[in-house]
Design a protein around this motif. Structure first.
Motif, PDB file in Angstrom:
ATOM      1  N   SER A 161      36.382  26.727  19.163  1.00 37.22           N
ATOM      2  CA  SER A 161      35.389  26.260  20.156  1.00 37.22           C
ATOM      3  C   SER A 161      34.809  24.910  19.734  1.00 37.22           C
ATOM      4  O   SER A 161      33.598  24.666  19.833  1.00 37.22           O
ATOM      5  CB  SER A 161      34.276  27.296  20.330  1.00 37.22           C
ATOM      6  N   GLY A 162      35.665  24.031  19.264  1.00 39.83           N
ATOM      7  CA  GLY A 162      35.203  22.729  18.783  1.00 39.83           C
ATOM      8  C   GLY A 162      35.666  21.599  19.662  1.00 39.83           C
ATOM      9  O   GLY A 162      35.938  21.776  20.862  1.00 39.83           O
ATOM     10  N   THR A 163      35.776  20.427  19.059  1.00 42.76           N
ATOM     11  CA  THR A 163      36.199  19.213  19.770  1.00 42.76           C
ATOM     12  C   THR A 163      37.455  18.660  19.110  1.00 42.76           C
ATOM     13  O   THR A 163      37.793  19.023  17.979  1.00 42.76           O
ATOM     14  CB  THR A 163      35.101  18.145  19.747  1.00 42.76           C
ATOM     15  N   PHE A 164      38.118  17.739  19.812  1.00 41.51           N
ATOM     16  CA  PHE A 164      39.308  17.106  19.257  1.00 41.51           C
ATOM     17  C   PHE A 164      39.486  15.735  19.889  1.00 41.51           C
ATOM     18  O   PHE A 164      38.918  15.426  20.949  1.00 41.51           O
ATOM     19  CB  PHE A 164      40.547  17.964  19.502  1.00 41.51           C
ATOM     20  N   SER A 165      40.297  14.910  19.229  1.00 39.74           N
ATOM     21  CA  SER A 165      40.619  13.582  19.727  1.00 39.74           C
ATOM     22  C   SER A 165      41.904  13.134  19.059  1.00 39.74           C
ATOM     23  O   SER A 165      42.055  13.269  17.839  1.00 39.74           O
ATOM     24  CB  SER A 165      39.499  12.582  19.429  1.00 39.74           C
ATOM     25  N   CYS A 166      42.831  12.599  19.839  1.00 42.31           N
ATOM     26  CA  CYS A 166      44.082  12.106  19.274  1.00 42.31           C
ATOM     27  C   CYS A 166      44.601  10.961  20.122  1.00 42.31           C
ATOM     28  O   CYS A 166      44.207  10.787  21.280  1.00 42.31           O
ATOM     29  CB  CYS A 166      45.114  13.226  19.173  1.00 42.31           C
ATOM     30  N   THR A 167      45.494  10.171  19.524  1.00 39.85           N
ATOM     31  CA  THR A 167      46.051   8.984  20.180  1.00 39.85           C
ATOM     32  C   THR A 167      47.439   9.313  20.712  1.00 39.85           C
ATOM     33  O   THR A 167      48.259   9.911  20.022  1.00 39.85           O
ATOM     34  CB  THR A 167      46.128   7.814  19.202  1.00 39.85           C
ATOM     35  N   LEU A 168      47.688   8.894  21.940  1.00 41.90           N
ATOM     36  CA  LEU A 168      48.977   9.126  22.589  1.00 41.90           C
ATOM     37  C   LEU A 168      49.638   7.786  22.878  1.00 41.90           C
ATOM     38  O   LEU A 168      48.972   6.828  23.303  1.00 41.90           O
ATOM     39  CB  LEU A 168      48.800   9.894  23.895  1.00 41.90           C
ATOM     40  N   THR A 169      50.927   7.737  22.673  1.00 34.53           N
ATOM     41  CA  THR A 169      51.699   6.539  23.009  1.00 34.53           C
ATOM     42  C   THR A 169      52.369   6.756  24.355  1.00 34.53           C
ATOM     43  O   THR A 169      53.187   7.657  24.521  1.00 34.53           O
ATOM     44  CB  THR A 169      52.762   6.256  21.938  1.00 34.53           C
ATOM     45  N   LEU A 170      52.006   5.915  25.305  1.00 32.40           N
ATOM     46  CA  LEU A 170      52.463   6.065  26.678  1.00 32.40           C
ATOM     47  C   LEU A 170      53.558   5.047  26.959  1.00 32.40           C
ATOM     48  O   LEU A 170      53.456   3.880  26.596  1.00 32.40           O
ATOM     49  CB  LEU A 170      51.298   5.868  27.642  1.00 32.40           C
ATOM     50  N   LEU A 171      54.624   5.493  27.599  1.00 31.21           N
ATOM     51  CA  LEU A 171      55.707   4.608  27.996  1.00 31.21           C
ATOM     52  C   LEU A 171      55.515   4.228  29.461  1.00 31.21           C
ATOM     53  O   LEU A 171      55.566   5.084  30.338  1.00 31.21           O
ATOM     54  CB  LEU A 171      57.060   5.291  27.812  1.00 31.21           C
ATOM     55  N   ASP A 172      55.283   2.926  29.709  1.00 32.78           N
ATOM     56  CA  ASP A 172      55.135   2.523  31.111  1.00 32.78           C
ATOM     57  C   ASP A 172      56.494   2.131  31.676  1.00 32.78           C
ATOM     58  O   ASP A 172      57.529   2.253  31.033  1.00 32.78           O
ATOM     59  CB  ASP A 172      54.119   1.379  31.230  1.00 32.78           C
ATOM     60  N   ALA A 173      56.487   1.638  32.893  1.00 29.57           N
ATOM     61  CA  ALA A 173      57.738   1.373  33.601  1.00 29.57           C
ATOM     62  C   ALA A 173      58.565   0.296  32.916  1.00 29.57           C
ATOM     63  O   ALA A 173      59.784   0.284  33.002  1.00 29.57           O
ATOM     64  CB  ALA A 173      57.441   0.975  35.046  1.00 29.57           C
TER      65      ALA A 173
END
Length: 667
Positions: A161-173
């Motif tokens: 029941s906590g919090t989280f944060s992470c970085t995502l690498t997104l591939l655009d067009a």
């Protein structure tokens, strides 16, 4: 207010009943013999009297007492529509989400459904319609390793029941990587079981991006997008330091000043002025080379540091370059369907001439200032040593003028104005300022008046001159020369001041001078500036009893239609048109025209600069009788002016030698 009170009437009626009841007791009753028979009567009378005098009647609910303050009735709040309130709050919350730069999402644990805000569709480079109510849209747009890391952190948060944060690498067009940060917080019920996750999705700003934003904030001009003054000075310091170590390192600084930029703002609008600045900045950026630096260092001043100067003679590289820049910048600007023509003055300084930042800027500004004052206004000028020396001389002169105003080193000379039709009688003086400097002696106004005009020192100087002239005129009036008039010149800067009329009134009050003894002279150019405002000021002065004179009439571009509206009393014909009236028919024709204008408008006309008898004869024949010039007198100091008045104030007006024989006139 009521006319009677029913309670009072009732009490009075009971008392009357007591009296009638007592009167109705039988006379045959003997109190001593039949005392027991009398008691009922007595009790009845006492009861009625008590009720009449002491009984408190109950309040009638329909009536309002006027002996107490009745509080205002409370406003009953209307019954709120809770369903409507909830809908309004939901709409407000949705609007806040939509305008936010972050995307928001919620995950319902029981159903497994996900809600995405509209902003997330933009961050994921997709459309809102393709966002499913699951994590699939996100899974499709991120690399697999980052997706697995997100799932692990989400599951761990659900367990704790906590919090989280992470970085995502997104591939655009375009297959370019972009970083997103996804964060979430788990919401639990009373039993501690997770029921939903509320999260956000935003762009990840790396350190370089943050530094870039900070850099732009510190060093970029917010209006035009070019560098600002701070960056320009730091860059210029760097170039100067490099040149100190490398004698072959040559660069130049070009300053570009938009001529009459204030008039653009005044004539059009500040918005148009801002668009002009943006357009010029864009033109400079488009023509500047990669190593050059373009900056805005003043409200309407741009600077360009020009590098890569390779020729032995820097001018070989610079001349075609600066001409190209100048031509590009000053070309017409199309704004709101109209072509706006601008003028730009440009000065160039090469670092070989100086060896520090301060000297480079001082030389560039001196060259720019010299050019804007001369015939090369709106052109290109390279700095030369004489310009700097001239600028330093002018700066020193400005400083000395400031000191002279405080020390009251300025003195007045008075040039007589005579009426040749009245036997050369003196009718007034023109007050002319001179600078009596302790080191150099008397300095001509031609040397210091232009500097005073340019620096704005003409305003305090003019106030000092007006006070001195009014004080001296008052002394002459008290001596018996009650009709004498003294004319004082006013500059355009003085005349445009909002406090001008009040300042003149204050001086007249302090010196106790009658306004009819003062005449204010303004040039034709001053009269034409802001004509409506000028006419308003003239009327205020004229209503005070002060006469107005237009100096140098004929040298400007005045319109006679405007002149008819001016409350003007006198025109002064410039010396330029008097010099050759006796030997040049064109000048003579112009003088006749000016004299005719003055007569048709019923104005006095003074001819300035009269020096010869031939000029005087011509003016007399044509009907101009008020004369000022060396033919009669040069400017005089106070004592000499008084002696001149003693000789020419009270003169015979009949049978004067000039009226009968103009050739006999003598200086």
């Amino acid at each position: 207010m009521r006319l009677f009170d029913e309670h009072v009437v009732l009490r009075f009626a009971l008392l009357l009943a007591c009296f009638l009841f007592a009167e109705s007791i039988p006379d045959i009753l003997n109190f001593t013999e039949h005392v027991y028979n009398f008691i009922p009567y007595f009790l009845a009378i006492v009861f009625l009297a008590y009720v009449a005098l002491f009984y408190k009647f109950p309040m009638d609910g329909r009536k309002i007492r006027n002996d107490v303050e009745i509080p205002e009735p409370k406003v009953v709040e209307p019954i709120r529509d809770l369903r409507k309130d909830l809908l309004e709050k939901d709409e407000m919350f949705q609007m806040m989400i939509d305008v936010s730069s972050d995307g928001f999402w919620t995950f319902d644990v029981a159903s497994g459904k996900v809600y995405w805000s509209n902003r997330i569709a933009k961050l994921l480079a997709t459309d809102s319609a393709s966002l499913e109510d699951s994590f699939e849209p996100l899974k499709k747009r991120v690399i697999e390793s980052d997706w697995n890391a997100f799932r692990e952190q989400l599951n761990a948060a659900l367990q704790t029941s906590g919090t989280f944060s992470c970085t995502l690498t997104l591939l655009d067009a375009s297959k370019k990587n972009m970083k997103l940060v996804i964060s979430g917080r788990v919401q639990s019920n009373n039993l501690g079981r997770p029921i939903r996750v509320i999260g956000s999705l935003t762009e990840a700003l790396d350190r370089k991006s943050v530094e870039r934003e900070h850099y732009n904030y510190v060093y970029q001009d917010a209006l035009t997008g070019v560098y600002n003054r701070k960056y320009f000075l730091e860059k210029l310091k760097t170039d100067v330091d490099i040149a100190a170590k490398r004698p072959d390192y040559v660069f130049a600084v070009a300053l570009l000043d938009i001529d009459s930029f204030g008039a653009i703002n005044a004539s059009y609008s500040i918005k148009i002025g801002d668009n002009v600045l943006r357009t010029i900045a864009d033109r400079l950026k488009s023509i500047a080379r990669p190593d050059d630096c373009v900056a805005r260092i003043g409200p309407d001043v741009f600077a360009v540091i020009l590098h890569n100067i390779q020729s032995r003679d820097p001018n070989d590289d610079l001349i075609p370059l600066v001409r190209n820049i100048h031509n590009k910048v000053k070309s017409p600007i199309s704004l709101e369907g109209k072509d706006l023509y601008i003028s730009v003055s440009m000065s160039i300084v090469v670092n070989q001439d100086v060896d520090c930042v301060e000297d480079i800027l001082a030389n560039a500004n001196a060259s720019l200032r010299d050019m804007k004052k001369g015939i090369n206004h709106g052109g290109i000028q390279f700095f030369s040593g004489g310009i700097r020396e001239k600028a330093m001389k002018l700066y020193k002169l400005e400083f000395e003028i400031r000191r002279a105003i405080q020390a009251q080193e300025f003195v007045l000379m008075y040039q007589p104005i005579v009426d040749i039709q009245a036997g050369n009688k003196i009718v007034g003086f023109e007050a002319l300022v001179r600078w009596n400097q302790s080191e150099r002696g008397i300095i001509s106004p031609a040397e210091f008046i232009p500097i005073a005009e340019e620096t704005g020192l003409i305003v305090p100087m003019g106030a000092l001159i007006l006070r001195m002239a009014c004080k001296q005129t008052k002394q002459w009036v008290d001596m018996g020369y009650k009709d004498i008039q003294v004319a004082v010149n006013f500059s355009a800067k003085q005349f445009s001041m909002d406090s001008m009329v009040d300042d003149v009134r204050r001086v007249l009050t302090e010196t106790n001078l009658n306004p009819r003894n003062l005449k204010l002279e303004i040039t034709e150019y001053t009269a034409m500036c802001e004509a409506d405002k000028t006419i308003e000021i003239m009327r205020a002065l004229s209503n005070m009893g002060i006469q107005i004179s237009i100096d140098d009439f004929g040298t400007g571009y005045s319109s006679l239609s405007y002149l008819k509206r001016y409350p003007v009393h006198t025109l002064k014909m410039d010396k330029y048109f008097v010099d050759h009236v006796a030997d040049n028919e064109e000048d003579a024709s112009f003088a006749r025209m000016v004299i005719g204008i003055a007569k048709s408008l019923n104005l006095d006309l003074i001819a300035e600069g009269v020096e010869t008898k031939e000029q005087l004869d011509f003016l007399y024949r044509e009907g101009c009788h008020l004369i000022q010039g060396f033919y009669f007198s040069r400017p005089l100091n106070t004592d000499m002016a008084l002696e001149y008045m003693k000789e020419h104030y009270n003169v015979p007006t009949q049978g004067s030698s000039f009226e009968t024989e103009p050739e006999a006139v003598k200086a």
